[in-house]
Design a protein around this motif. Structure first.
Motif, PDB file in Angstrom:
ATOM      1  N   UNK A 112      43.427  34.403  46.636  1.00  0.00           N
ATOM      2  CA  UNK A 112      42.951  35.410  45.687  1.00  0.00           C
ATOM      3  C   UNK A 112      42.704  34.882  44.272  1.00  0.00           C
ATOM      4  N   UNK A 113      43.402  33.830  43.774  1.00  0.00           N
ATOM      5  CA  UNK A 113      43.054  33.345  42.433  1.00  0.00           C
ATOM      6  C   UNK A 113      41.615  32.875  42.312  1.00  0.00           C
ATOM      7  N   UNK A 114      40.962  32.595  43.451  1.00  0.00           N
ATOM      8  CA  UNK A 114      39.557  32.174  43.410  1.00  0.00           C
ATOM      9  C   UNK A 114      38.598  33.355  43.396  1.00  0.00           C
ATOM     10  N   UNK A 115      39.120  34.580  43.443  1.00  0.00           N
ATOM     11  CA  UNK A 115      38.246  35.761  43.464  1.00  0.00           C
ATOM     12  C   UNK A 115      37.602  35.954  42.095  1.00  0.00           C
ATOM     13  N   UNK A 116      36.348  35.567  41.993  1.00  0.00           N
ATOM     14  CA  UNK A 116      35.570  35.734  40.768  1.00  0.00           C
ATOM     15  C   UNK A 116      34.188  36.244  41.141  1.00  0.00           C
ATOM     16  N   UNK A 117      33.485  36.758  40.169  1.00  0.00           N
ATOM     17  CA  UNK A 117      32.111  37.171  40.427  1.00  0.00           C
ATOM     18  C   UNK A 117      31.243  35.965  40.762  1.00  0.00           C
ATOM     19  N   UNK A 118      31.574  34.804  40.173  1.00  0.00           N
ATOM     20  CA  UNK A 118      30.794  33.599  40.450  1.00  0.00           C
ATOM     21  C   UNK A 118      30.923  33.175  41.918  1.00  0.00           C
ATOM     22  N   UNK A 119      32.055  33.448  42.536  1.00  0.00           N
ATOM     23  CA  UNK A 119      32.234  33.140  43.954  1.00  0.00           C
ATOM     24  C   UNK A 119      31.680  34.254  44.840  1.00  0.00           C
ATOM     25  N   UNK A 120      32.083  35.475  44.579  1.00  0.00           N
ATOM     26  CA  UNK A 120      31.868  36.551  45.540  1.00  0.00           C
ATOM     27  C   UNK A 120      30.462  37.136  45.506  1.00  0.00           C
ATOM     28  N   UNK A 174      46.206  47.586  39.711  1.00  0.00           N
ATOM     29  CA  UNK A 174      44.923  46.951  39.371  1.00  0.00           C
ATOM     30  C   UNK A 174      45.075  45.559  38.770  1.00  0.00           C
ATOM     31  N   UNK A 175      46.250  44.942  38.926  1.00  0.00           N
ATOM     32  CA  UNK A 175      46.508  43.646  38.334  1.00  0.00           C
ATOM     33  C   UNK A 175      47.463  43.761  37.165  1.00  0.00           C
ATOM     34  N   UNK A 176      48.365  42.794  37.040  1.00  0.00           N
ATOM     35  CA  UNK A 176      49.401  42.849  36.004  1.00  0.00           C
ATOM     36  C   UNK A 176      49.076  41.974  34.798  1.00  0.00           C
ATOM     37  N   UNK A 177      48.088  41.106  34.927  1.00  0.00           N
ATOM     38  CA  UNK A 177      47.657  40.241  33.831  1.00  0.00           C
ATOM     39  C   UNK A 177      46.138  40.309  33.741  1.00  0.00           C
ATOM     40  N   UNK A 178      45.596  39.758  32.659  1.00  0.00           N
ATOM     41  CA  UNK A 178      44.139  39.726  32.517  1.00  0.00           C
ATOM     42  C   UNK A 178      43.501  38.964  33.673  1.00  0.00           C
ATOM     43  N   UNK A 179      44.148  37.866  34.106  1.00  0.00           N
ATOM     44  CA  UNK A 179      43.624  37.080  35.214  1.00  0.00           C
ATOM     45  C   UNK A 179      43.613  37.888  36.514  1.00  0.00           C
ATOM     46  N   UNK A 180      44.740  38.539  36.831  1.00  0.00           N
ATOM     47  CA  UNK A 180      44.810  39.291  38.082  1.00  0.00           C
ATOM     48  C   UNK A 180      43.900  40.508  38.043  1.00  0.00           C
ATOM     49  N   UNK A 181      43.721  41.108  36.880  1.00  0.00           N
ATOM     50  CA  UNK A 181      42.787  42.227  36.767  1.00  0.00           C
ATOM     51  C   UNK A 181      41.358  41.767  37.019  1.00  0.00           C
ATOM     52  N   UNK A 220      40.519  39.278  38.960  1.00  0.00           N
ATOM     53  CA  UNK A 220      40.426  39.060  40.406  1.00  0.00           C
ATOM     54  C   UNK A 220      40.166  40.374  41.138  1.00  0.00           C
ATOM     55  N   UNK A 221      40.938  41.400  40.788  1.00  0.00           N
ATOM     56  CA  UNK A 221      40.758  42.707  41.421  1.00  0.00           C
ATOM     57  C   UNK A 221      39.361  43.238  41.153  1.00  0.00           C
ATOM     58  N   UNK A 222      38.889  43.120  39.919  1.00  0.00           N
ATOM     59  CA  UNK A 222      37.548  43.620  39.586  1.00  0.00           C
ATOM     60  C   UNK A 222      36.471  42.907  40.402  1.00  0.00           C
ATOM     61  N   UNK A 223      36.641  41.600  40.611  1.00  0.00           N
ATOM     62  CA  UNK A 223      35.657  40.857  41.395  1.00  0.00           C
ATOM     63  C   UNK A 223      35.670  41.300  42.854  1.00  0.00           C
ATOM     64  N   UNK A 224      36.863  41.543  43.405  1.00  0.00           N
ATOM     65  CA  UNK A 224      36.968  42.016  44.792  1.00  0.00           C
ATOM     66  C   UNK A 224      36.342  43.397  44.931  1.00  0.00           C
ATOM     67  N   UNK A 225      36.629  44.283  43.989  1.00  0.00           N
ATOM     68  CA  UNK A 225      36.031  45.624  44.022  1.00  0.00           C
ATOM     69  C   UNK A 225      34.509  45.523  43.912  1.00  0.00           C
ATOM     70  N   UNK A 226      34.036  44.637  43.037  1.00  0.00           N
ATOM     71  CA  UNK A 226      32.594  44.454  42.893  1.00  0.00           C
ATOM     72  C   UNK A 226      31.951  43.916  44.156  1.00  0.00           C
ATOM     73  N   UNK A 227      32.635  43.011  44.845  1.00  0.00           N
ATOM     74  CA  UNK A 227      32.121  42.484  46.115  1.00  0.00           C
ATOM     75  C   UNK A 227      31.976  43.597  47.144  1.00  0.00           C
ATOM     76  N   UNK A 228      32.999  44.448  47.263  1.00  0.00           N
ATOM     77  CA  UNK A 228      32.905  45.568  48.191  1.00  0.00           C
ATOM     78  C   UNK A 228      31.783  46.520  47.845  1.00  0.00           C
ATOM     79  N   UNK A 229      31.621  46.791  46.555  1.00  0.00           N
ATOM     80  CA  UNK A 229      30.547  47.688  46.130  1.00  0.00           C
ATOM     81  C   UNK A 229      29.180  47.078  46.409  1.00  0.00           C
ATOM     82  N   UNK A 230      29.074  45.744  46.261  1.00  0.00           N
ATOM     83  CA  UNK A 230      27.801  45.089  46.537  1.00  0.00           C
ATOM     84  C   UNK A 230      27.433  45.198  48.012  1.00  0.00           C
ATOM     85  N   UNK A 231      28.420  45.123  48.899  1.00  0.00           N
ATOM     86  CA  UNK A 231      28.136  45.247  50.328  1.00  0.00           C
ATOM     87  C   UNK A 231      27.805  46.672  50.723  1.00  0.00           C
TER      88      UNK A 231
END
Length: 529
Positions: free
Chosen positions: A309-317, A355-362, A364-375
């Motif tokens: 999950x630390x690799x979950x970014x918009x650039x990846x997903x 939704x994530x406890x740090x800016x980094x984890x937030x 990651x969550x935003x990128x995962x949510x965005x990936x689902x919305x894109x599909x």
């Protein structure tokens, strides 16, 4: 960038299977947590499922009702048997429900779980599906039945490994060899080990869900059976024989296989295998795209069954969402709100809390949510159930207020009132991880409630009033975590709104403690359906 991606269609969340309503007894027991005894689920219950049709394979793609089906996925390996409960035990029903609700709030359409890999050697794990070779434990299916049934009610599909390469607490393929005096590699070649595993597969697939009354093989919620997690010794012939067995037992469901790193060559060339699963720590766009192209060229469906999950970014997903060769990306791994407050702790470097406890984890969550919305072409649902004030601890005249979070909340505001009418914020918006908080005013008779923020509208918990000199425990959770000696409790079926009654399900884990130390305080709070 997301708006430029061509959406595919995910199943209509409004579709429902006949059998329209959860019984009130089951609803009460489900939403307050705890373990439902087998006897309470002996008869099939009515259940609502959004999964009315099976996901099918069309060459190198999956389809649902004739439309391409691509998955935003999550791993929740612990849904059947959990190591994160102060030991190894069945997870509470609240944790299962909250994790699946959270997945749904994130736009996840499929969950991969190791809940079918529960095996042991010579009763080393008596809670397992198969505590010892050839011996089966029907009670171990209670949490599994619930997870399948509840996932169906959300329209989530499941990808279920049947064993594991690794010797974790839930067991693995050595449990089919060691009792026979064989080496682990014999799992793929020795007739006795193969027969033992095939028998296990038959027992699992023949199971009828005690909640829904639907056989596992007839349930569209189960998208695919995975031969095992990260199996390293598979051969083309071994895969082919297991595929033939599963398809003879479950002709409407798919079969997956994969290894630990990248694409398994045996899986790539095995005839009739539907899905090839590859894992990445970490993934890159180029590597995933290359592996997906290889799988598609071999005529099979590609999924990334795990990625850190630390690799979950918009650039990846986002580029992978635009790549039709990539049918699914499953992050590792999802954990829910904790029963008493905060989040379930799990420190492996890959834990996702919403939704994530740090800016980094937030991010990651935003990128995962965005990936689902894109599909899917749509944002996920954001209705929130109320949070729950679980305890008010009073010491030296000062109250500390704990609450249990709710899936999908972006934060919480704790409020107090001395008259039950006028409410004052005693916190700025905080994460679920902030529980408990301290009220330094703590006037006598103060009531507390919690606002869950986010969604279409915030939701408010039932208020709880502090006692004058003692702590208050609000406990409809039925979790052994609440008792001083971790005595195990179970919940009998009951009418909605009735007070739960606890009874030991088996002896306490710390023999010799007095019975009074196991006393539980219960609320008649009616859980929301």
């Amino acid at each position: 960038m997301k708006d430029s991606l061509p959406p595919s269609t995910r199943p209509d969340r409004a579709k429902r299977v006949t059998g329209a309503v959860v019984t009130t007894a089951l609803a009460a027991s489900v939403l307050v947590g705890g373990a439902i005894p087998t006897a309470a689920l002996a008869a099939p219950q009515d259940w609502t499922s959004l999964n009315s049709a099976f996901v099918e394979r069309d060459g190198t793609t999956l389809t649902l009702d004739g439309v391409d089906f691509r998955m935003s996925g999550a791993n929740a390996y612990w849904l059947g048997l959990d190591e994160n409960v102060g030991g190894i035990d069945y997870p509470t029903y609240f944790r299962i429900k909250d994790a699946l609700d959270t997945a749904s709030q994130m736009g996840v359409t499929a969950v991969r779980s190791h809940m079918m890999t529960s095996t042991g050697q010579n009763d080393a794990n008596p809670l397992a599906i198969m505590p010892s070779l050839g011996s089966y434990n029907d009670d171990a299916f209670a949490t599994i039945d619930f997870a399948i049934a509840y996932a169906g009610s959300l329209g989530i599909r499941l990808l279920l490994p049947l064993t594991d390469e690794w010797e974790y607490y839930h067991g693995g393929h050595r449990d089919f060899t060691a009792p026979l005096g064989l080496e682990s590699a014999d799992f793929y070649t020795d007739p006795a080990a193969i027969a033992a595993f095939d028998e296990y597969i038959g027992v699992i697939l023949d199971r009828t869900n005690a909640i829904t009354g639907v056989r596992y093989v007839d349930d569209p919620t189960i998208l695919a059976w995975e031969l095992g997690n990260e199996l390293e010794g598979m051969t083309v012939d071994w895969i082919g024989a297991r595929v033939d067995l599963i398809k003879s037992l479950a002709p409407a469901q798919l079969v997956a296989a994969g290894g630990r790193f990248g694409v398994s060559e045996a899986a790539l060339h095995a005839p009739d295998l539907d899905i090839v699963d590859a894992h990445y720590y970490p993934p890159t766009v180029d590597r995933v795209a290359s592996d997906a192209a290889s799988v598609v060229a071999a005529g099979k469906v590609y999924v990334a069954g795990e990625y850190g999950s630390p690799a979950a970014t918009t650039a990846l997903l986002y580029p992978l969402a635009a790549n039709p060769d990539v049918t699914g990306m499953f992050f590792w791994s999802l954990f829910p709100n904790n029963d008493r407050g905060g989040f379930v702790p799990h420190d492996d470097g890959f834990t996702v809390h919403y939704p994530g406890e740090t800016a980094q984890s937030q991010a990651e969550v935003d990128a995962i949510v965005g990936y689902g919305a894109a599909l899917s072409g749509a944002a996920p649902a954001t209705d929130l159930e109320p949070a729950l004030v679980t305890a008010i601890d009073r010491e030296n005249g000062i109250n500390r207020v704990a609450w249990r979070g709710t899936a999908g909340a972006t934060g919480y505001t704790v409020q107090s009132s001395t008259d039950g009418t006028t409410w004052t914020d005693i916190t700025a918006p905080v994460s679920a991880a902030a529980s408990p908080i301290t009220d330094y005013t703590s006037a006598p008779g103060t009531s507390y409630r919690v606002l869950a923020l986010g969604g279409l509208a915030g939701s408010v918990s039932e208020p709880v009033t502090a006692s004058g000199q003692t702590s208050v425990l609000v406990d409809p959770l039925q979790s052994f975590l609440l008792t001083s000696d971790r005595a195990y409790v179970t919940l009998a079926a009951m009418p909605m709104g009735a007070s739960p009654r606890a009874r030991p399900a088996r002896p306490p884990s710390s023999p010799g403690r007095s019975a009074t130390s196991r006393a539980l305080s219960f609320s008649s709070l009616t859980p929301s359906a």
